[in-house]
Design a protein around this motif. Structure first.
Motif, PDB file in Angstrom:
ATOM      1  N   LYS A 160       4.229   2.455  -3.258  1.00 17.83           N
ATOM      2  CA  LYS A 160       4.074   3.911  -3.268  1.00 17.83           C
ATOM      3  C   LYS A 160       5.237   4.590  -3.980  1.00 17.83           C
ATOM      4  O   LYS A 160       5.093   5.712  -4.489  1.00 17.83           O
ATOM      5  CB  LYS A 160       3.982   4.414  -1.828  1.00 17.83           C
ATOM      6  CG  LYS A 160       3.338   5.775  -1.678  1.00 17.83           C
ATOM      7  CD  LYS A 160       1.855   5.728  -1.930  1.00 17.83           C
ATOM      8  CE  LYS A 160       1.190   7.071  -1.622  1.00 17.83           C
ATOM      9  NZ  LYS A 160      -0.245   7.046  -1.938  1.00 17.83           N
ATOM     10  N   THR A 161       6.378   3.900  -4.037  1.00 23.94           N
ATOM     11  CA  THR A 161       7.548   4.451  -4.713  1.00 23.94           C
ATOM     12  C   THR A 161       7.240   4.805  -6.159  1.00 23.94           C
ATOM     13  O   THR A 161       7.809   5.747  -6.711  1.00 23.94           O
ATOM     14  CB  THR A 161       8.707   3.428  -4.673  1.00 23.94           C
ATOM     15  OG1 THR A 161       8.863   2.967  -3.334  1.00 23.94           O
ATOM     16  CG2 THR A 161       9.996   4.037  -5.162  1.00 23.94           C
TER      17      THR A 161
ATOM     18  N   CYS B  37       1.480   2.808   7.284  1.00 26.76           N
ATOM     19  CA  CYS B  37       0.110   3.163   6.879  1.00 26.76           C
ATOM     20  C   CYS B  37      -0.966   2.419   7.675  1.00 26.76           C
ATOM     21  O   CYS B  37      -2.156   2.638   7.448  1.00 26.76           O
ATOM     22  CB  CYS B  37      -0.087   2.907   5.388  1.00 26.76           C
ATOM     23  SG  CYS B  37      -0.005   1.147   4.917  1.00 26.76           S
TER      24      CYS B  37
ATOM     25  N   GLU C 202       0.813  -1.209   0.000  1.00 28.44           N
ATOM     26  CA  GLU C 202       0.000   0.000   0.000  1.00 28.44           C
ATOM     27  C   GLU C 202       0.850   1.264   0.000  1.00 28.44           C
ATOM     28  O   GLU C 202       0.601   2.183  -0.764  1.00 28.44           O
ATOM     29  CB  GLU C 202      -0.929   0.009   1.228  1.00 28.44           C
ATOM     30  CG  GLU C 202      -1.995  -1.055   1.199  1.00 28.44           C
ATOM     31  CD  GLU C 202      -3.026  -0.819   0.114  1.00 28.44           C
ATOM     32  OE1 GLU C 202      -3.275   0.352  -0.217  1.00 28.44           O
ATOM     33  OE2 GLU C 202      -3.564  -1.795  -0.427  1.00 28.44           O
ATOM     34  N   CYS C 203       1.859   1.333   0.863  1.00 28.67           N
ATOM     35  CA  CYS C 203       2.651   2.564   0.993  1.00 28.67           C
ATOM     36  C   CYS C 203       4.100   2.399   0.578  1.00 28.67           C
ATOM     37  O   CYS C 203       4.825   3.393   0.438  1.00 28.67           O
ATOM     38  CB  CYS C 203       2.585   3.090   2.425  1.00 28.67           C
ATOM     39  SG  CYS C 203       3.382   1.999   3.645  1.00 28.67           S
ATOM     40  N   GLY C 204       4.592   1.156   0.390  1.00 29.66           N
ATOM     41  CA  GLY C 204       5.963   0.933  -0.039  1.00 29.66           C
ATOM     42  C   GLY C 204       6.979   0.987   1.075  1.00 29.66           C
ATOM     43  O   GLY C 204       8.196   0.952   0.816  1.00 29.66           O
TER      44      GLY C 204
ATOM     45  N   ASP D 132      -7.477   2.685  -6.428  1.00 32.74           N
ATOM     46  CA  ASP D 132      -6.181   3.271  -6.108  1.00 32.74           C
ATOM     47  C   ASP D 132      -5.108   2.611  -6.959  1.00 32.74           C
ATOM     48  O   ASP D 132      -5.256   1.460  -7.390  1.00 32.74           O
ATOM     49  CB  ASP D 132      -5.847   3.082  -4.625  1.00 32.74           C
ATOM     50  CG  ASP D 132      -6.837   3.785  -3.715  1.00 32.74           C
ATOM     51  OD1 ASP D 132      -7.246   4.903  -4.068  1.00 32.74           O
ATOM     52  OD2 ASP D 132      -7.203   3.214  -2.667  1.00 32.74           O
TER      53      ASP D 132
ATOM     54  N   GLU E  71       4.729   6.236  -7.418  1.00 33.70           N
ATOM     55  CA  GLU E  71       4.191   7.585  -7.542  1.00 33.70           C
ATOM     56  C   GLU E  71       5.280   8.636  -7.376  1.00 33.70           C
ATOM     57  O   GLU E  71       5.189   9.732  -7.941  1.00 33.70           O
ATOM     58  CB  GLU E  71       3.093   7.808  -6.507  1.00 33.70           C
ATOM     59  CG  GLU E  71       1.918   6.851  -6.642  1.00 33.70           C
ATOM     60  CD  GLU E  71       0.851   7.077  -5.593  1.00 33.70           C
ATOM     61  OE1 GLU E  71       0.794   8.206  -5.053  1.00 33.70           O
ATOM     62  OE2 GLU E  71       0.080   6.149  -5.297  1.00 33.70           O
ATOM     63  N   HIS E  72       6.324   8.329  -6.582  1.00 34.05           N
ATOM     64  CA  HIS E  72       7.404   9.285  -6.365  1.00 34.05           C
ATOM     65  C   HIS E  72       8.333   9.377  -7.565  1.00 34.05           C
ATOM     66  O   HIS E  72       8.944  10.421  -7.813  1.00 34.05           O
ATOM     67  CB  HIS E  72       8.212   8.898  -5.120  1.00 34.05           C
ATOM     68  CG  HIS E  72       7.425   8.966  -3.849  1.00 34.05           C
ATOM     69  ND1 HIS E  72       7.063  10.153  -3.256  1.00 34.05           N
ATOM     70  CD2 HIS E  72       6.922   7.986  -3.052  1.00 34.05           C
ATOM     71  CE1 HIS E  72       6.379   9.913  -2.153  1.00 34.05           C
ATOM     72  NE2 HIS E  72       6.275   8.599  -2.006  1.00 34.05           N
TER      73      HIS E  72
ATOM     74  N   LYS F 184       8.814  -1.846  -8.892  1.00 29.21           N
ATOM     75  CA  LYS F 184       9.728  -0.802  -8.422  1.00 29.21           C
ATOM     76  C   LYS F 184      11.000  -0.764  -9.250  1.00 29.21           C
ATOM     77  O   LYS F 184      11.447   0.305  -9.678  1.00 29.21           O
ATOM     78  CB  LYS F 184      10.047  -1.054  -6.945  1.00 29.21           C
ATOM     79  CG  LYS F 184      10.957  -0.020  -6.316  1.00 29.21           C
ATOM     80  CD  LYS F 184      11.180  -0.333  -4.840  1.00 29.21           C
ATOM     81  CE  LYS F 184      12.112   0.685  -4.193  1.00 29.21           C
ATOM     82  NZ  LYS F 184      12.336   0.380  -2.762  1.00 29.21           N
TER      83      LYS F 184
END
Length: 464
Positions: free
Chosen positions: A236-237, A30, A15-17, A231, A239-240, A203
């Motif tokens: 999450k990486t 998270c 979910e958040c990496g 979602d 998105e960065h 990733k």
């Protein structure tokens, strides 16, 4: 005896990496449950490891410290895509050399709009569409027979591949400057562990493609899958790493809304409206005209309002049907509007308007859009539609209502009052009902009559 190096293992939250040294039921970052998956760090050869150190995602050397004034300035080159609403969301066009991730539910139109984009870009540069999810024959059949795209044959290349080293090699060999990959969850890298779609592969592939695109000045667009909750799937990486993050929302069978939740080269408060048909995703230049049903000049139970979606003002129709209750408890049904706001406004009308509303109430927002729960600007229009349907009052479709209703019956101001009124005037509305605090003398410059509402009783009096 040679020393055996122990393979490093981490547990990464899907979910958040966030990384964890050992498995646990709940992510410490998270707080999501059962989202940790085992991830083995790949051992890169020394040459590739050296390249990976050179500047992270951007692919440039990062071991040099410079003063701000010593850093050379570059102008951000932008080009239009030929798709008006896409240019709006991206910030007046596509930034050359940027990395964009676009996501959406299955059937939202990701492949459709990117096929149109690839065809348009082939008129300006060498473009390549790499699909890892379907055959080239399927892609061509849809693009030429259904979408009937207009493209330059020598500058639109197709490739069906999922190994990123092969994709990058062919892109360099063909001197591609615009690359679309569908999708990032279907790719595999020999430098990352796991199968396609795993956290490590997603990733690792995103990092390699980011360095590759930034190093060679290639504009890269990646397609991303979504979860059941719409979602973005994966760490999450992801998105960065990218410069721009776009998402396509499905409002009804034909309307699509595109938003940017991240944009390094433009605003994130822009929204693009598209209409899906047999020829693809068509930009809607005047969405207010699309969302208004275009019925008779006067109607019962219908009121027009102006909402603010991002930096865009949209005229929408609120419809209401109030009928006799046939059971012990009246029904309340709301489509597109917050259900709790509906219950609150009916309570305010009973308490402060002295209106008996022991009826079944059905409300609908025309056009398939759904107002955010925090948007209260349609309260006044909803109240007007309810009163109109209850008392069989015909209201002109040249009337526009906007304002928030409080529990005390007071009509409170809304943000962006002047732009909303100007939008209504532009579409020929004759009477515009607004909160008193939103009034500005510049509103009188148009041909519309501005009616100030302080309390819910003022609205009831005006509708008589």
């Amino acid at each position: 005896m040679a020393k055996v190096t122990k393979e490093k293992i981490k547990f990464v939250c899907s979910e958040c990496g966030n990384d964890h040294p050992r498995w646990q039921g709940q992510c410490a970052s998270c707080k999501a449950w059962n989202t940790l998956a085992e991830f083995k760090e790949a051992k890169l050869p020394s040459q590739q490891r050296a390249q990976a150190v050179q500047g992270g995602y951007a692919g440039t050397l990062g071991n040099v410290v410079k003063k701000m004034d010593d850093v050379s300035s570059i102008a951000l080159d932008k080009t239009t895509t030929g798709i008006g609403e896409l240019d709006r969301v991206l910030g007046n066009g596509l930034t050359i050399g940027s990395i964009i991730l676009i996501s959406g539910d299955p059937g939202a139109g990701k492949t459709t709009i990117l096929t149109q984009l690839a065809a348009n870009m082939s008129h300006k540069t060498t473009a390549m569409y790499c699909t890892a999810e379907e055959s080239l024959e399927q892609f061509k059949a849809r693009a030429t027979e259904r979408l009937k795209i207009n493209y330059v044959p020598d500058q639109l290349l197709l490739m069906s591949e999922y190994i990123i080293s092969n994709i990058m090699a062919k892109a360099l060999e063909s001197k591609v400057k615009f690359l679309i990959i569908d999708s990032v969850q279907a790719l595999e890298s020999e430098h990352s562990n796991g199968s396609a779609g795993s956290i490590g592969q997603v990733k690792g592939c995103a990092q390699e493609l980011s360095r590759f695109a930034k190093t060679h000045g290639i504009t890269l667009i990646l397609v991303g899958h979504v979860t059941k909750g719409s979602d973005l799937a994966g760490p999450k990486t992801l998105e960065h790493i990218v410069d721009t993050l776009l998402h396509i929302e499905v409002n009804d069978s034909i309307i699509r809304t595109m938003r940017a939740s991240k944009n390094r080269f433009g605003d994130v408060d822009q929204v693009g409206i598209f209409q899906m048909n047999s020829r693809g995703m068509i930009s809607v230049d005047n969405p207010s005209k699309l969302f208004l049903s275009g019925a008779d000049e006067r109607a019962v139970g219908s009121a027009i309002t102006c909402i603010r979606d991002g930096s865009r003002n949209l005229l929408l129709e609120v419809q209401s049907l109030v009928s006799q209750c046939e059971g012990e408890h009246p029904q309340r049904v709301s489509i597109g509007l917050n259900f709790n706001r509906l219950k609150m406004i009916t309570a305010v009308l009973r308490k402060h308007g002295r209106i008996q509303l022991f009826h079944d109430v059905y409300v609908n927002l025309v056009g398939g859009l759904k107002l955010p729960d925090t948007d209260t600007s349609a309260d006044l229009a909803l109240a007007a539609a309810l009163v109109s349907s209850l008392n069989d009052i015909e209201m002109s479709r040249k009337y526009c209502f906007m304002g928030e209703i409080s529990l005390s019956g007071e009509v409170r101001p809304i943000s962006g009052g002047v732009p909303r009124v100007n939008e209504a005037i532009k579409h020929g509305f004759e009477q515009i009902y607004i909160p008193k605090a939103n009034y500005h003398k510049s509103m009188e410059e148009g041909n519309a009559k501005i009616i100030v509402i302080e309390h819910i009783t003022d609205l009831l009096e005006a509708l008589k």
